[in-house]
Design an enzyme around this catalytic site. Structure first.
Site, PDB file in Angstrom:
ATOM      1  N   GLU A  36     -14.297  38.873   8.011  1.00 52.67           N
ATOM      2  CA  GLU A  36     -14.235  39.630   9.259  1.00 52.67           C
ATOM      3  C   GLU A  36     -15.499  39.242  10.023  1.00 52.67           C
ATOM      4  O   GLU A  36     -16.591  39.265   9.451  1.00 52.67           O
ATOM      5  CB  GLU A  36     -14.258  41.139   8.997  1.00 52.67           C
ATOM      6  CG  GLU A  36     -14.141  41.914  10.308  1.00 52.67           C
ATOM      7  CD  GLU A  36     -14.329  43.421  10.159  1.00 52.67           C
ATOM      8  OE1 GLU A  36     -14.830  43.883   9.124  1.00 52.67           O
ATOM      9  OE2 GLU A  36     -13.993  44.140  11.123  1.00 52.67           O
ATOM     10  N   ARG A 262     -16.515  40.293  -7.674  1.00 53.38           N
ATOM     11  CA  ARG A 262     -17.517  39.744  -6.796  1.00 53.38           C
ATOM     12  C   ARG A 262     -18.792  39.538  -7.584  1.00 53.38           C
ATOM     13  O   ARG A 262     -18.937  40.017  -8.694  1.00 53.38           O
ATOM     14  CB  ARG A 262     -17.768  40.627  -5.580  1.00 53.38           C
ATOM     15  CG  ARG A 262     -17.350  42.036  -5.748  1.00 53.38           C
ATOM     16  CD  ARG A 262     -17.267  42.809  -4.468  1.00 53.38           C
ATOM     17  NE  ARG A 262     -18.366  42.567  -3.554  1.00 53.38           N
ATOM     18  CZ  ARG A 262     -18.354  43.004  -2.293  1.00 53.38           C
ATOM     19  NH1 ARG A 262     -17.313  43.685  -1.867  1.00 53.38           N
ATOM     20  NH2 ARG A 262     -19.359  42.797  -1.503  1.00 53.38           N
ATOM     21  N   LYS A 272     -23.221  44.488   3.624  1.00 50.87           N
ATOM     22  CA  LYS A 272     -23.568  44.248   5.019  1.00 50.87           C
ATOM     23  C   LYS A 272     -24.363  45.406   5.581  1.00 50.87           C
ATOM     24  O   LYS A 272     -25.269  45.233   6.378  1.00 50.87           O
ATOM     25  CB  LYS A 272     -22.284  44.074   5.843  1.00 50.87           C
ATOM     26  CG  LYS A 272     -21.755  42.658   5.845  1.00 50.87           C
ATOM     27  CD  LYS A 272     -20.494  42.556   6.695  1.00 50.87           C
ATOM     28  CE  LYS A 272     -19.764  41.253   6.377  1.00 50.87           C
ATOM     29  NZ  LYS A 272     -18.392  41.253   6.918  1.00 50.87           N
TER      30      LYS A 272
END
Length: 567
Positions: A36, A262, A272
RNA sequence: UGGGGUGUAGCCAAGCGGUAAGGCAACGGGUUUUGAUCCCGUGAUACGCAGGUUCGAAUCCUGCCACCCCAGCCA
């Protein structure tokens, strides 16, 4: 040769191997990296990039770079540019396979209408609040919306009105009609479309309704022809919804979602939100501050894309939670730079040293190898003179045992030059050593082969005071003290106060007077350094330390220290 | 106490019923004009725990425990 270390196929590749063998998807392999555009890529993303592009390459397939741009509120072109730059830098190429979820908005809209026609979606006029409370909890079933059973025609009409912008934000949403009592919360009539009367960075004002992730992502995969939709573990319980869309809509392809864990790095935060916090709170100088875990930062730190890819290959792909030690990453970049970085002499924290028996104005240009293990990389000349600079740490007036650098009365070899002996020291009024007086032995010039029996324990780097070039050098250390930062409330309290040390008086051998941004060197006995491109406005070159050399002396010191304090 | 996952050495990770690969770290030694590089050597009677099946199990079965993820009109 390289093959020897190559690990066997990971569990995803194993699935792909079987699929190809079985002729699934016509034997085709297609993946995608779907960021994104709402932030910078960090090293955690590098894992997904390497997996998706790597698997496509391994199976002679294709990988798309697809922006999941379904939320215009948080997305920006600044980020898409940064993401493209970083993926390319990492070494991957998507050719003409650049896509955006927004490219598929028209088709996505058609799919939504199709769902409504089948009685599988409805326009819900409840408030966001009401939708949340009626969703139930993890242990209690939700309750049906009062709008759940309205007629198909009405839904069609309301959805058309939504599309035309006849409702305000929050007034209604389009929801899938699945099962409000499902133990999987994702299946409790998930929202498909919401109203957002904001311009989109690519589609402008064309739309005022935007699809939600699950709907957009699944169908983008399907439309694009993705065969294996690889994502991280937190989407595992979205898979039933993913499959539900594929089952109920006339899609051209039926991709398979496979999840992997991950990657986490010790002494690092990866979300983020937290990275943004570090930037916003001024703890770092920006997204590309070399202490950050962003790819842009690793680039400025001097990491090579090869080393990061190598690292990703070594950590593997599994479904297990993991936190990788910093040492492995450092090992990867050291291994790369040890092989490729030319050697240079640079004194970071200079201490003046005068060679008393060297003639006042004499100078000699000595030959120095660019790489000790690779003679084909040639040599260069370094000037030697009466006054030189050595590293402050390389002299101790009262050293501990096993310190084989310079000390009063002691001898040491000057790298590529002569053996010198410390005759005396000069101190300032505070007792701080400001100059070392030495004598040199003319018979010991490097490479002269004179008196092979003459050995000294230590070799020290140096630079001729008269010829040296001044530089600015930044020494980086881990940003966090805490091995698993981010668990507490105060991020700032977990920071390493010494993560950056700026040296303004570093002195380099003259061959370093002209360098280009992006060049990498090993400063002998110290570490690997990268010529930063941000030196504009400063006449001096700016070097960022990528990583130190392995330092077994530091280890001995640390152990000695621990031995002293630890009873 | 709903659902979905995961548990092999300090950190990763192979293994897929036949008697525990490899990497990083650590430790010991050798070479060395970078205390770097390089080279050699050392580690699990043991695979979360407890039972069971089997000639034989990390691999199959049962039960338990621990940890992670999920209740955005974020992705």
């Amino acid at each position: 040769m390289e093959q020897e270390r190559a690990p066997g196929p990971d569990f995803i590749r194993r699935i792909v191997i079987d699929d190809v063998a079985a002729g699934k998807h016509g034997g085709r392999v297609q993946t995608r990296f779907p960021p994104e555009p709402n932030g910078y890529l960090h090293i955690g993303h590098a894992k997904a990039i390497c997996i998706n592009f790597g698997i496509a390459a391994d199976f002679d397939g294709e990988c798309y770079l697809r922006f999941d741009d379904t939320n215009p509120l948080r997305e920006d072109v600044e980020y898409v540019e940064a993401i493209e730059r970083d993926v390319r830098w990492l070494g991957f190429d998507w050719d003409d396979r650049l896509a955006h979820a927004s490219d598929y908005f028209p088709q996505l809209h058609e799919f939504a209408i199709e769902l409504i026609r089948q009685g599988l979606a409805y326009v819900d006029h409840q408030s966001a609040e009401a939708i949340r409370t009626s969703r139930g909890t993890l242990t209690e079933a939700g309750t049906n919306s009062p709008y759940r059973d309205r007629p198909i025609d009405e839904n069609l009409e309301f959805f058309a009105a939504m599309t035309r912008g006849e409702f305000e934000e929050g007034e209604c949403v389009l929801r899938a009609k699945i099962d409000m009592a499902s133990p999987n919360v994702n299946l409790r009539d998930p929202v498909l479309y919401r109203i957002r009367k904001v311009a989109h960075q690519r589609t402008g004002d064309r739309w005022c309704i935007y699809p939600m992730y699950d709907f957009a992502h699944t169908l983008s995969d399907a439309v694009e022809g993705t065969t294996h939709s690889l994502c991280s573990l937190e989407f595992e319980d979205h898979r039933p919804l993913y499959d539900w869309f594929l089952e109920h809509l006339p899609v051209p392809h039926t991709p398979q979602q496979i999840e992997f864990s991950r990657f986490n790095l010790m002494f690092t935060v990866m979300s983020k939100r937290r990275l943004k916090q570090l930037v916003d709170d001024g703890h770092v100088e920006g997204w590309d501050d070399p202490r950050m875990p962003t790819l842009a930062a690793f680039r400025r730190r001097g990491y090579t894309p090869e080393s990061i890819r190598d690292f990703m290959g070594r950590i593997g792909v599994t479904k297990k939670d993991n936190v990788i030690e910093l040492g492995l990453l450092e090992n990867c970049i050291r291994e790369d730079l040890n092989e490729h970085a030319p050697r240079r002499l640079a004194v970071l924290k200079p201490l003046r040293l005068v060679i008393e028996n060297w003639p006042e104005d004499a100078e000699e240009w000595l030959e120095a190898a660019n790489h000790p293990n690779r003679p084909e990389l040639g040599t260069r000349k370094v000037p030697f003179s009466r006054e030189i600079l050595i590293e402050r740490d390389d002299f101790m007036e009262d050293p501990p045992r096993k310190f084989f650098r310079l000390k009063p009365g002691g001898e040491v070899r000057l790298r590529y030059a002569y053996i010198i002996k410390c005759e005396s020291v000069v101190k300032d009024e505070n007792g701080v050593v400001i100059e070392i007086r030495c004598s040199y032995d003319p018979a010991t010039r490097s490479g002269s082969g004179g008196d092979p029996g003459r050995k000294v324990k230590g070799t020290v780097h140096w630079v001729s005071a008269r010829h040296a070039v001044a530089a600015k050098v930044r020494l980086y250390d881990r940003l966090f003290m805490a091995p698993y930062p981010g668990s507490g409330t105060d991020l700032g309290a977990e920071l390493n106060p010494n993560s950056l040390e700026t040296l303004d008086a570093a002195m380099l051998e003259p061959s370093l007077a002209v360098t280009a941004p992006g060049e990498r060197f090993q400063f002998e006995r110290q570490g690997y350094f990268y010529v930063d491109g941000d030196g504009a406005g400063d006449a001096r070159p700016v070097f960022n330390r990528t990583v130190t050399l392995r330092d077994s002396w530091a280890k001995i010191e640390r152990q000695a220290m621990a031995g002293q304090s630890g009873r």
